[in-house]
Write an enzyme that holds these catalytic residues in place. Structure first.
Site, PDB file in Angstrom:
ATOM      1  N   CYS A   7      -0.376   3.856   4.686  1.00 45.68           N
ATOM      2  CA  CYS A   7      -0.019   3.148   3.453  1.00 45.68           C
ATOM      3  C   CYS A   7      -0.737   1.800   3.477  1.00 45.68           C
ATOM      4  O   CYS A   7      -1.723   1.648   4.188  1.00 45.68           O
ATOM      5  CB  CYS A   7       1.498   3.029   3.313  1.00 45.68           C
ATOM      6  SG  CYS A   7       2.318   2.091   4.626  1.00 45.68           S
ATOM      7  N   ARG A  13       6.428   2.566   3.991  1.00 47.11           N
ATOM      8  CA  ARG A  13       6.317   4.009   3.745  1.00 47.11           C
ATOM      9  C   ARG A  13       5.755   4.811   4.912  1.00 47.11           C
ATOM     10  O   ARG A  13       6.325   5.851   5.295  1.00 47.11           O
ATOM     11  CB  ARG A  13       5.446   4.259   2.499  1.00 47.11           C
ATOM     12  CG  ARG A  13       6.066   3.761   1.207  1.00 47.11           C
ATOM     13  CD  ARG A  13       5.035   3.694   0.098  1.00 47.11           C
ATOM     14  NE  ARG A  13       4.018   2.667   0.363  1.00 47.11           N
ATOM     15  CZ  ARG A  13       2.899   2.498  -0.326  1.00 47.11           C
ATOM     16  NH1 ARG A  13       2.615   3.325  -1.321  1.00 47.11           N
ATOM     17  NH2 ARG A  13       2.066   1.528  -0.018  1.00 47.11           N
ATOM     18  N   ASP A 124       5.220   2.252  -3.770  1.00 45.92           N
ATOM     19  CA  ASP A 124       5.457   1.180  -2.812  1.00 45.92           C
ATOM     20  C   ASP A 124       6.816   0.522  -3.085  1.00 45.92           C
ATOM     21  O   ASP A 124       7.017  -0.019  -4.164  1.00 45.92           O
ATOM     22  CB  ASP A 124       4.322   0.157  -2.997  1.00 45.92           C
ATOM     23  CG  ASP A 124       4.300  -0.883  -1.918  1.00 45.92           C
ATOM     24  OD1 ASP A 124       5.251  -0.922  -1.110  1.00 45.92           O
ATOM     25  OD2 ASP A 124       3.338  -1.663  -1.885  1.00 45.92           O
TER      26      ASP A 124
END
Ligand code: 4NP
Length: 170
Positions: A7, A13, A124
């Protein structure tokens, strides 16, 4: 199968996806080595975000990752480099030193059961509240469940083949 989730910051994440896949694969007896990294260097050396740690703990996924930045030389260490969103995927394709490396890049959403295309983004959650992290884990669990199934069935190449021509042109 050696998998690296990527990420932006490697604190929200991708450490979540790393923890989920490692646990699911172990529970199902599927051989995978799992790691994660970020395209940015903002959080190198840091533990995952407190909301990722809390939600992982609540769901029973051990987390002990420290943030690190993905480097072009990392491609050689993995069979699959799994991007959490389209921007991460584009950044990875930009870092890929050659076509072999670019062929390892795929979006996590491509593994969601029933998905027929390149896959949706995992948004996100940075800056959002705990409920955004719960939604992120729901999405990550669904996709990782599909990913474990594809590894076990030997059908990862079919998923990679669905990414389309845009992937190859970077
Ligand atoms: P992640 O979330 O990419 O899921 O780890 C982010 C974490 C930090 C930042 C952005 C996204 N940041 O700008 O510091």
């Amino acid at each position: 199968m050696r998998v690296c989730f990527v990420c932006l910051g490697n604190i929200c994440r991708s450490p979540a996806a790393e923890a989920v896949l490692r646990t699911m694969a172990a529970q199902q007896g599927v051989a995978v080595e799992v790691d994660s990294a970020g395209t940015a260097d903002f959080h190198v050396g840091e533990l995952p975000h407190q909301h990722t740690v809390a939600e992982a703990r609540r769901r029973g996924y051990p987390v002990a990752h420290r943030g690190r930045q993905f480097e072009p030389g990392d491609f050689a260490a993995y069979d699959l480099v799994v991007a959490l969103d389209t921007a991460n995927e584009a950044d990875l394709l930009g870092l890929a030193p050659d076509e072999d490396a670019a062929q390892k890049v795929v979006r996590l959403g491509a593994f969601v059961p029933g998905e027929q295309g390149p896959g949706a983004d995992v948004p996100d959650p940075w800056g959002l509240g705990p409920e955004a992290y719960q939604a992120m884990f729901d999405q990550v669990e669904q996709a990782c469940s599909g990913l474990v199934g594809h590894v076990a069935a030997g059908t990862v190449p079919q998923v990679l083949a669905r990414r389309g021509q845009s992937h190859l042109s970077g």
